[in-house]
Scaffold this active site. Structure first.
Site, PDB file in Angstrom:
ATOM      1  CD  GLU A 172      67.922  67.841  29.704  1.00 62.15           C
ATOM      2  OE1 GLU A 172      68.995  67.507  29.182  1.00 62.15           O
ATOM      3  OE2 GLU A 172      67.789  68.067  30.928  1.00 62.15           O
ATOM      4  CG  ASN A 215      60.983  66.677  31.704  1.00 63.15           C
ATOM      5  OD1 ASN A 215      60.228  67.381  32.368  1.00 63.15           O
ATOM      6  ND2 ASN A 215      62.146  66.237  32.180  1.00 63.15           N
ATOM      7  CG  HIS A 251      66.948  71.592  37.474  1.00 62.45           C
ATOM      8  ND1 HIS A 251      66.910  70.766  38.577  1.00 62.45           N
ATOM      9  CD2 HIS A 251      66.719  70.801  36.408  1.00 62.45           C
ATOM     10  CE1 HIS A 251      66.666  69.520  38.184  1.00 62.45           C
ATOM     11  NE2 HIS A 251      66.537  69.512  36.874  1.00 62.45           N
ATOM     12  CD  GLU A 280      64.408  66.676  35.628  1.00 64.56           C
ATOM     13  OE1 GLU A 280      65.536  67.205  35.763  1.00 64.56           O
ATOM     14  OE2 GLU A 280      64.127  65.960  34.658  1.00 64.56           O
ATOM     15  CG  ASP A 282      67.166  71.297  41.906  1.00 61.69           C
ATOM     16  OD1 ASP A 282      66.951  72.069  40.950  1.00 61.69           O
ATOM     17  OD2 ASP A 282      68.082  70.449  41.887  1.00 61.69           O
TER      18      ASP A 282
HETATM   19  C1  XIL Z   1      70.649  64.058  36.904  1.00 64.17           C
HETATM   20  C2  XIL Z   1      70.756  63.199  38.132  1.00 64.17           C
HETATM   21  O1  XIL Z   1      70.162  63.878  39.200  1.00 64.17           O
HETATM   22  C3  XIL Z   1      72.212  62.889  38.441  1.00 64.17           C
HETATM   23  O2  XIL Z   1      72.284  61.939  39.493  1.00 64.17           O
HETATM   24  C4  XIL Z   1      72.904  62.345  37.207  1.00 64.17           C
HETATM   25  O3  XIL Z   1      74.270  62.188  37.493  1.00 64.17           O
HETATM   26  C5  XIL Z   1      72.721  63.267  36.045  1.00 64.17           C
HETATM   27  O4  XIL Z   1      71.337  63.479  35.809  1.00 64.17           O
HETATM   28  N1  XIL Z   1      67.789  66.947  33.815  1.00 64.17           N
HETATM   29  C6  XIL Z   1      67.235  65.693  33.858  1.00 64.17           C
HETATM   30  C7  XIL Z   1      67.652  64.745  34.908  1.00 64.17           C
HETATM   31  O5  XIL Z   1      66.306  65.413  33.083  1.00 64.17           O
HETATM   32  O6  XIL Z   1      67.621  63.421  34.476  1.00 64.17           O
HETATM   33  C8  XIL Z   1      69.023  65.065  35.442  1.00 64.17           C
HETATM   34  O7  XIL Z   1      69.295  64.188  36.542  1.00 64.17           O
HETATM   35  C9  XIL Z   1      69.102  66.512  35.845  1.00 64.17           C
HETATM   36  C10 XIL Z   1      68.842  67.412  34.663  1.00 64.17           C
END
Ligand code: XIL
Length: 457
Positions: A172, A215, A251, A280, A282
Site C-alpha cells: 500500500e 501488494n 476487497h 486478500e 473478500d
Molecule cells: C487487516 C486485518 O484483517 C485486521 O485484523 C487488522 O485489524 C487490520 O488489518 N490490507 C492489508 C491487510 O494489507 O493487512 C489488512 O488486514 C486489510 C487491508
C-alpha cells in the site's frame, strides 16, 4: 432468427491444462496435506478449494489468525479446504518488532510451522507498510530509518528463509484517487521514492528463493492508482530491480465492485513478466449476487496464466475484518455459502453445495400486440452452481415463434416445440438467474406457451 440482447457471462476458462511439473508438485503437496490433515478421510481431486485450484496449477489460500487455531471447526475448515495461508496480522511490523531490534516470532511461527506440517504454502505479509507500524519507527531520522527498515527485512526474511513462497515486501505505498502519487508514510516522507526499490533489493539478498511481491488495494481494475503501480513495476523490470509478483488485495463491496476490466488489468501486469496473485479477496454481500462476483474473480484469475493463486481474507464471516459485510465463503457456523459453491465450480471442482445440478423456470408475457406477443422465461439455478440448462417451450398451432434472444433454440419437426439452450449464459451460481425471450406470432391464437421442466448440467 436469434439475436443476443445482452453479453453472456464468461464461461469458466478451460484453456489452462495441467502444467507438468508444477501440477505434479502441487498434487504431491496436496496428497501430503490430505494424508496429514484429513486423518484418513477420502479426498478425491477437485472436491475442495485447494484441490480444485491445484488441478488448475494454482493455490487457494486464506488469511489465518493464530488465536483461532484452537477452535476445532476453524482448524478443520482450514485444513480441509485451503493449501496456502497468509498470517492475517502476525507478521506485521508491530507484531514482530514492537521494540527496536527485539523480535518476537511466536504467533507467526505457530502459523508457519502448522501450515508447513500440512503441506500448505505460506505467503509472508508484510515487511514494509505504513500501518500497524510501531511508534518508534516513525520517530527515527532518515539514516536510522533506512537501517531499521533494512534490518527488519533482513532479520525477518532470514528467520523464515526457505519457508515462505512469496513475501509482500511493500504494501500500500500508493495513494487512492487520481494523483498516482505515493502515499505519505515515514518511509516515503524520509527516504523518498527510492525506499521501495531499496526494500526489494534488501529482500532479494535476504532470501533469494522467496518471490517478492508489491501488494495494494484499489488497483484491481485499470485506474490512476493501478497505472502508477504499473509504471513502477515496468520501471523495476526494465532496470533489473528484483520484483517477481504483484498482489491485488481485491476487497470488494457494492461501492467497489469487481471491476469489469479485472482480468485485463491482471493480464497487463503479467505481461510485464511478473506473476499476479489475488491476495486478500473478500466480497461483501450474500446469496447469488455474492456468489456470482466470486465466480467472476476466479474466472479472471483462471484467464491469466500468470495468476498463480487466490487468497481469501479469512476462513469464516464471523472473524472477518469486515464481519458485518459477511464477505467470505463460510458463514459463522462454517457452513459453505453459495459463494463457496460458485468458487469451487468456477475452479472446475465438483461437489459444491453437495447437491445435484438443478434449475427451475418461470414464464411471463412481457409485451402484447394484436398480432404477436413477447414471452420471457427466467431460468434459476438450484442450490448447486450449474454450467448449462435447457427447457422446452411449446406454442399452439397455428402460432409461430418469429424471434428469440439470449438463447440458442432448436426445433422439433412440427416447428411448435422449441428447446432453448444457453447462448453464453449457461453458467449460473447457486440461486442465480438468467432470462431468454421470444416473439410468438398469434395467427389468431392468443394462448400462452407451455413450459417443460428445466434440465441443468
Ligand atoms: C487487516 C486485518 O484483517 C485486521 O485484523 C487488522 O485489524 C487490520 O488489518 N490490507 C492489508 C491487510 O494489507 O493487512 C489488512 O488486514 C486489510 C487491508
Amino acid at each position: 432468427m436469434s439475436t443476443s440482447m445482452e453479453p453472456g457471462r464468461t464461461r469458466p476458462n478451460r484453456r489452462f491444462r495441467a502444467r507438468g511439473a508444477l501440477v505434479l508438485a502441487m498434487a504431491g503437496l496436496l496428497a501430503g496435506a490430505g494424508a496429514t490433515a484429513l486423518s484418513g478421510s477420502a479426498q478425491a481431486a477437485g472436491t475442495t478449494l485447494g484441490a480444485a485450484a491445484a488441478d488448475k496449477g494454482r493455490y487457494f489460500g486464506t488469511a489465518v489468525a493464530a488465536h483461532h487455531l484452537g477452535e476445532a471447526p476453524y482448524a478443520a475448515t482450514l485444513d480441509a479446504e485451503f493449501n496456502s495461508v497468509t498470517p492475517e496480522n502476525e507478521m506485521k511490523w508491530d507484531a514482530l518488532e514492537s521494540n527496536r531490534g527485539s523480535f518476537s516470532y511466536g504467533a507467526a511461527d505457530q502459523i508457519v510451522d502448522r501450515a508447513r506440517g500440512r503441506g500448505m504454502q505460506v505467503r509472508g505479509h508484510t515487511l514494509v507498510w505504513h500501518s500497524q507500524l510501531p511508534g518508534w519507527v516513525g520517530g527515527l531520522g532518515a539514516s536510522d530509518l533506512r537501517s531499521a527498515m533494512n534490518n527488519h527485512i533482513t532479520q525477518v526474511m532470514q528467520h523464515y528463509k526457505g519457508k515462505i513462497a512469496a513475501w509482500d515486501v511493500v504494501n500500500e505505498a500508493f495513494q487512492d484517487g487520481s494523483s498516482g502519487a505515493r502515499r505519505s508514510s515515514p518511509f516515503q516522507d524520509k527516504l523518498g521514492n527510492g525506499f521501495i526499490e531499496e526494500a526489494f533489493r534488501t529482500a532479494r539478498a535476504a532470501d533469494p528463493a522467496a518471490k517478492l511481491c508489491y501488494n495494494d488495494y484499489n488497483t484491481d481494475g485499470v485506474n490512476a492508482k493501478s497505472n502508477a503501480v504499473y509504471a513502477m513495476v515496468r520501471d523495476f523490470r526494465s532496470r533489473g530491480v528484483p520484483i517477481d509478483c504483484v498482489g491485488f488485495q481485491s476487497h470488494f463491496n457494492s461501492a467497489s465492485p469487481v471491476p469489469g476490466d479485472y482480468r485485463a488489468n491482471l493480464q497487463r501486469f503479467a505481461d510485464l513478466g511478473v506473476d499476479v496473485q489475488i491476495t486478500e479477496l473478500d466480497i461483501e454481500g450474500s446469496g447469488a449476487s455474492q456468489a456470482t462476483s466470486y465466480a467472476n474473480v476466479v474466472n479472471a484469475c483462471l484467464g491469466v496464466s500468470r495468476c498463480t493463486g487466490i487468497t481469501v481474507w479469512g476462513v469464516t464471516d464471523k472473524y472477518s475484518w469486515r464481519a458485518s459485510g459477511t464477505p467470505l465463503l463460510f458463514d459463522g457456523n462454517y457452513t459453505k455459502k453459495p459463494a463457496y459453491s460458485a468458487v469451487l465450480s468456477a475452479l472446475g471442482g465438483s461437489g459444491g453445495g453437495g447437491g445435484t445440478a438443478s434449475c427451475t423456470v418461470s414464464y411471463s408475457r412481457t409485451n402484447d400486440w394484436s398480432d404477436r406477443f413477447n414471452g420471457s422465461v427466467t431460468v434459476t439455478a438450484g442450490s448447486t452452481a450449474i454450467t448449462g440448462w435447457s427447457v422446452a417451450v411449446t406454442v399452439t398451432a397455428p402460432q409461430k415463434v418469429s424471434a428469440t434472444w439470449n438463447g440458442t433454440p432448436s426445433w422439433d419437426g412440427s416447428g411448435n416445440v422449441m428447446t432453448m439452450r444457453p447462448n453464453g449464459n449457461g453458467a449460473l451460481a447457486p440461486g442465480a438467474s438468467t432470462s431468454f425471450g421470444f416473439t410468438v406470432m398469434k395467427n389468431g391464437n392468443n394462448a400462452a406457451p407451455a413450459l417443460g421442466s428445466c434440465s441443468a448440467s
